[in-house]
Write a protein that holds these residues in place. Structure first.
Motif, PDB file in Angstrom:
ATOM      1  N   ALA A  48       0.821  -1.203   0.000  1.00 19.78           N
ATOM      2  CA  ALA A  48       0.000   0.000   0.000  1.00 19.78           C
ATOM      3  C   ALA A  48       0.859   1.258   0.000  1.00 19.78           C
ATOM      4  O   ALA A  48       0.561   2.222  -0.713  1.00 19.78           O
ATOM      5  CB  ALA A  48      -0.922   0.004   1.216  1.00 19.78           C
ATOM      6  N   LEU A  49       1.931   1.241   0.782  1.00 23.32           N
ATOM      7  CA  LEU A  49       2.778   2.427   0.856  1.00 23.32           C
ATOM      8  C   LEU A  49       3.492   2.672  -0.467  1.00 23.32           C
ATOM      9  O   LEU A  49       3.576   3.792  -0.947  1.00 23.32           O
ATOM     10  CB  LEU A  49       3.807   2.257   1.980  1.00 23.32           C
ATOM     11  N   VAL A  50       3.994   1.596  -1.056  1.00 18.19           N
ATOM     12  CA  VAL A  50       4.632   1.756  -2.356  1.00 18.19           C
ATOM     13  C   VAL A  50       3.629   2.268  -3.377  1.00 18.19           C
ATOM     14  O   VAL A  50       3.922   3.132  -4.199  1.00 18.19           O
ATOM     15  CB  VAL A  50       5.242   0.413  -2.826  1.00 18.19           C
ATOM     16  N   GLY A  51       2.416   1.744  -3.318  1.00 15.86           N
ATOM     17  CA  GLY A  51       1.372   2.183  -4.243  1.00 15.86           C
ATOM     18  C   GLY A  51       1.067   3.651  -4.069  1.00 15.86           C
ATOM     19  O   GLY A  51       0.833   4.367  -5.045  1.00 15.86           O
TER      20      GLY A  51
ATOM     21  N   VAL B 171       3.089   5.966  -3.072  1.00 17.71           N
ATOM     22  CA  VAL B 171       4.185   6.716  -3.689  1.00 17.71           C
ATOM     23  C   VAL B 171       4.059   6.703  -5.212  1.00 17.71           C
ATOM     24  O   VAL B 171       4.171   7.727  -5.886  1.00 17.71           O
ATOM     25  CB  VAL B 171       5.552   6.122  -3.268  1.00 17.71           C
ATOM     26  N   LEU B 172       3.786   5.501  -5.761  1.00 20.91           N
ATOM     27  CA  LEU B 172       3.685   5.376  -7.207  1.00 20.91           C
ATOM     28  C   LEU B 172       2.501   6.151  -7.766  1.00 20.91           C
ATOM     29  O   LEU B 172       2.576   6.748  -8.847  1.00 20.91           O
ATOM     30  CB  LEU B 172       3.560   3.905  -7.591  1.00 20.91           C
ATOM     31  N   ALA B 173       1.396   6.157  -7.016  1.00 21.37           N
ATOM     32  CA  ALA B 173       0.200   6.821  -7.514  1.00 21.37           C
ATOM     33  C   ALA B 173       0.416   8.312  -7.682  1.00 21.37           C
ATOM     34  O   ALA B 173      -0.181   8.944  -8.548  1.00 21.37           O
ATOM     35  CB  ALA B 173      -0.967   6.581  -6.552  1.00 21.37           C
ATOM     36  N   GLY B 174       1.295   8.875  -6.859  1.00 21.00           N
ATOM     37  CA  GLY B 174       1.550  10.311  -6.959  1.00 21.00           C
ATOM     38  C   GLY B 174       2.565  10.655  -8.027  1.00 21.00           C
ATOM     39  O   GLY B 174       2.868  11.824  -8.255  1.00 21.00           O
ATOM     40  N   CYS B 175       3.117   9.619  -8.659  1.00 15.96           N
ATOM     41  CA  CYS B 175       4.175   9.877  -9.625  1.00 15.96           C
ATOM     42  C   CYS B 175       3.660  10.057 -11.041  1.00 15.96           C
ATOM     43  O   CYS B 175       4.401  10.508 -11.910  1.00 15.96           O
ATOM     44  CB  CYS B 175       5.170   8.697  -9.622  1.00 15.96           C
ATOM     45  N   ASP B 176       2.385   9.701 -11.283  1.00 14.84           N
ATOM     46  CA  ASP B 176       1.866   9.612 -12.648  1.00 14.84           C
ATOM     47  C   ASP B 176       2.815   8.732 -13.434  1.00 14.84           C
ATOM     48  O   ASP B 176       3.291   7.732 -12.939  1.00 14.84           O
ATOM     49  CB  ASP B 176       1.722  11.000 -13.274  1.00 14.84           C
ATOM     50  N   SER B 177       3.103   9.062 -14.641  1.00 19.66           N
ATOM     51  CA  SER B 177       4.062   8.256 -15.406  1.00 19.66           C
ATOM     52  C   SER B 177       5.322   9.051 -15.711  1.00 19.66           C
ATOM     53  O   SER B 177       6.221   8.567 -16.353  1.00 19.66           O
ATOM     54  CB  SER B 177       3.421   7.796 -16.721  1.00 19.66           C
ATOM     55  N   GLN B 178       5.361  10.296 -15.243  1.00 19.34           N
ATOM     56  CA  GLN B 178       6.492  11.166 -15.565  1.00 19.34           C
ATOM     57  C   GLN B 178       7.452  11.257 -14.383  1.00 19.34           C
ATOM     58  O   GLN B 178       7.677  12.313 -13.807  1.00 19.34           O
ATOM     59  CB  GLN B 178       5.977  12.573 -15.942  1.00 19.34           C
ATOM     60  N   THR B 179       8.014  10.122 -13.978  1.00 17.09           N
ATOM     61  CA  THR B 179       8.892  10.126 -12.813  1.00 17.09           C
ATOM     62  C   THR B 179      10.149  10.965 -13.041  1.00 17.09           C
ATOM     63  O   THR B 179      10.716  11.487 -12.093  1.00 17.09           O
ATOM     64  CB  THR B 179       9.300   8.689 -12.469  1.00 17.09           C
TER      65      THR B 179
ATOM     66  N   LEU C 136       6.834  -7.319  -8.523  1.00 16.32           N
ATOM     67  CA  LEU C 136       5.697  -6.484  -8.145  1.00 16.32           C
ATOM     68  C   LEU C 136       5.264  -5.624  -9.332  1.00 16.32           C
ATOM     69  O   LEU C 136       6.086  -4.989  -9.988  1.00 16.32           O
ATOM     70  CB  LEU C 136       6.086  -5.580  -6.979  1.00 16.32           C
ATOM     71  N   ASP C 137       3.969  -5.613  -9.636  1.00 11.88           N
ATOM     72  CA  ASP C 137       3.430  -4.832 -10.739  1.00 11.88           C
ATOM     73  C   ASP C 137       3.053  -3.446 -10.228  1.00 11.88           C
ATOM     74  O   ASP C 137       2.029  -3.269  -9.560  1.00 11.88           O
ATOM     75  CB  ASP C 137       2.199  -5.543 -11.318  1.00 11.88           C
ATOM     76  N   SER C 138       3.874  -2.453 -10.524  1.00 13.72           N
ATOM     77  CA  SER C 138       3.665  -1.109  -9.983  1.00 13.72           C
ATOM     78  C   SER C 138       2.346  -0.496 -10.472  1.00 13.72           C
ATOM     79  O   SER C 138       1.693   0.250  -9.735  1.00 13.72           O
ATOM     80  CB  SER C 138       4.838  -0.195 -10.364  1.00 13.72           C
ATOM     81  N   LYS C 139       1.938  -0.816 -11.679  1.00 14.13           N
ATOM     82  CA  LYS C 139       0.682  -0.268 -12.200  1.00 14.13           C
ATOM     83  C   LYS C 139      -0.514  -0.849 -11.449  1.00 14.13           C
ATOM     84  O   LYS C 139      -1.480  -0.140 -11.165  1.00 14.13           O
ATOM     85  CB  LYS C 139       0.568  -0.562 -13.702  1.00 14.13           C
ATOM     86  N   ALA C 140      -0.447  -2.137 -11.137  1.00 17.73           N
ATOM     87  CA  ALA C 140      -1.525  -2.761 -10.378  1.00 17.73           C
ATOM     88  C   ALA C 140      -1.580  -2.200  -8.958  1.00 17.73           C
ATOM     89  O   ALA C 140      -2.664  -1.999  -8.395  1.00 17.73           O
ATOM     90  CB  ALA C 140      -1.336  -4.279 -10.338  1.00 17.73           C
ATOM     91  N   VAL C 141      -0.426  -1.933  -8.381  1.00 20.58           N
ATOM     92  CA  VAL C 141      -0.370  -1.319  -7.049  1.00 20.58           C
ATOM     93  C   VAL C 141      -1.045   0.045  -7.082  1.00 20.58           C
ATOM     94  O   VAL C 141      -1.880   0.373  -6.232  1.00 20.58           O
ATOM     95  CB  VAL C 141       1.088  -1.188  -6.573  1.00 20.58           C
ATOM     96  N   ALA C 142      -0.661   0.851  -8.072  1.00 25.48           N
ATOM     97  CA  ALA C 142      -1.233   2.193  -8.189  1.00 25.48           C
ATOM     98  C   ALA C 142      -2.746   2.129  -8.412  1.00 25.48           C
ATOM     99  O   ALA C 142      -3.503   2.951  -7.874  1.00 25.48           O
ATOM    100  CB  ALA C 142      -0.563   2.944  -9.337  1.00 25.48           C
ATOM    101  N   LEU C 143      -3.191   1.132  -9.185  1.00 21.54           N
ATOM    102  CA  LEU C 143      -4.627   0.973  -9.452  1.00 21.54           C
ATOM    103  C   LEU C 143      -5.392   0.696  -8.158  1.00 21.54           C
ATOM    104  O   LEU C 143      -6.478   1.241  -7.925  1.00 21.54           O
ATOM    105  CB  LEU C 143      -4.844  -0.167 -10.448  1.00 21.54           C
ATOM    106  N   GLY C 144      -4.824  -0.145  -7.316  1.00 23.92           N
ATOM    107  CA  GLY C 144      -5.464  -0.440  -6.043  1.00 23.92           C
ATOM    108  C   GLY C 144      -5.577   0.789  -5.156  1.00 23.92           C
ATOM    109  O   GLY C 144      -6.619   1.022  -4.522  1.00 23.92           O
ATOM    110  N   ILE C 145      -4.529   1.607  -5.134  1.00 29.24           N
ATOM    111  CA  ILE C 145      -4.555   2.837  -4.331  1.00 29.24           C
ATOM    112  C   ILE C 145      -5.597   3.802  -4.885  1.00 29.24           C
ATOM    113  O   ILE C 145      -6.369   4.405  -4.136  1.00 29.24           O
ATOM    114  CB  ILE C 145      -3.169   3.501  -4.330  1.00 29.24           C
ATOM    115  N   GLU C 146      -5.621   3.948  -6.187  1.00 31.73           N
ATOM    116  CA  GLU C 146      -6.575   4.874  -6.809  1.00 31.73           C
ATOM    117  C   GLU C 146      -8.019   4.447  -6.533  1.00 31.73           C
ATOM    118  O   GLU C 146      -8.889   5.280  -6.257  1.00 31.73           O
ATOM    119  CB  GLU C 146      -6.317   4.930  -8.312  1.00 31.73           C
ATOM    120  N   ASP C 147      -8.290   3.136  -6.586  1.00 30.28           N
ATOM    121  CA  ASP C 147      -9.641   2.642  -6.307  1.00 30.28           C
ATOM    122  C   ASP C 147     -10.021   2.930  -4.857  1.00 30.28           C
ATOM    123  O   ASP C 147     -11.160   3.301  -4.561  1.00 30.28           O
ATOM    124  CB  ASP C 147      -9.727   1.142  -6.583  1.00 30.28           C
ATOM    125  N   ALA C 148      -9.053   2.741  -3.949  1.00 33.23           N
ATOM    126  CA  ALA C 148      -9.345   2.968  -2.534  1.00 33.23           C
ATOM    127  C   ALA C 148      -9.597   4.449  -2.261  1.00 33.23           C
ATOM    128  O   ALA C 148     -10.555   4.810  -1.574  1.00 33.23           O
ATOM    129  CB  ALA C 148      -8.186   2.461  -1.674  1.00 33.23           C
TER     130      ALA C 148
END
Length: 238
Positions: free
Chosen positions: A11-14, A16-24, A56-68
């Motif tokens: 969740a924590l990694v997600g 972080v990733l969710a706030g990164c968009d794709s332009q890290t 670990l699939d970073s996109k799937a992690v971010a998707l879970g955070i966004e849904d929550a």
């Protein structure tokens, strides 16, 4: 590793990733908050990699955070998530067991070869040592507190701790350290320098005290016994 720990890490990694968009590459690391955020992601990523979650699939992690965060309906049932976390937990445990077994074998082989070298003495407990500098000072007792300088390394030469680098010796109770030190210190005379090769069972065994010391590691210490506390005043002036 508990399932809730794994879930929290993901969740924590997600987050972080969710706030990164794709332009890290465009993210700035200037403010204390930005630097701390990067540090959280960096440390968590290292932790997950050590746990065997390198797929670990970073996109799937971010998707879970966004849904929550968006209060959307979760895409997987709780039963499916529990099963998935259980799989990762089992895989991590198997990986750690294999790494520990390999480290134990490597340590045993190192000590077997090292014990054949000229000048290396192996005690009954399995502790190995070399005398680097002889002296005729007093020997500490189990009840003593001593002042020492030391540098600790793994068998590959990497330094994990060093009072020498810090530029300051330390005081410690002879009986309050790892078994290899307890035995080794009592072999030494004040003023001597020894190199100790400490089997993992006389060090930390499978309980790694820090990421810098893997489980089942043989530890190599250069150790100088500077003085025994309380005997400095009793020693004759040089």
């Amino acid at each position: 590793m508990k399932q809730h720990r794994l879930a929290a890490a993901v969740a924590l990694v997600g987050l972080v990733l969710a706030g990164c968009d794709s332009q890290t590459s465009d993210i700035k690391l200037e403010s204390p908050a930005q630097k701390a955020s990067y540090g959280i992601g960096l440390n968590m990523g290292k932790s997950l990699a050590q746990e065997g979650m390198d797929d670990l699939d970073s996109k799937a992690v971010a998707l879970g955070i966004e849904d929550a965060i968006g209060k959307k309906e979760q895409r997987l049932k709780d039963e499916e998530l529990v099963e998935a976390f259980g799989f990762l937990q089992k895989r991590a445990e198997e990986r750690m067991t294999a790494m520990n077994e390999e480290a134990a074998k490597a340590g045993k082989k190192f000590l077997e070869e090292n014990g054949k070298r000229e000048g290396v003495v192996t005690t009954e407990s399995g502790l190995q040592y070399e005398v680097l500098k002889k002296a005729d000072g007093a020997q500490p007792k189990p009840t003593d507190v001593v002042t020492v300088h030391y540098e600790g390394k793994l068998t590959d030469g990497s330094v994990f701790d060093s009072s020498v680098e810090r530029g300051s010796p330390i005081d410690l109770p002879v009986s309050g350290v790892i078994p290899g030190w307890v035995e080794g210190l009592q072999l030494m005379h004040v003023g001597e320098k020894y190199k100790f090769y400490i089997p993992s069972e006389l060090a930390y065994g499978e309980q790694s005290p820090s990421p810098a010391i893997p489980a089942n590691s043989v530890l190599v210490f250069d150790l100088e016994l500077i003085s025994i506390k309380g005997e400095e005043q009793a020693a004759p002036a040089q």
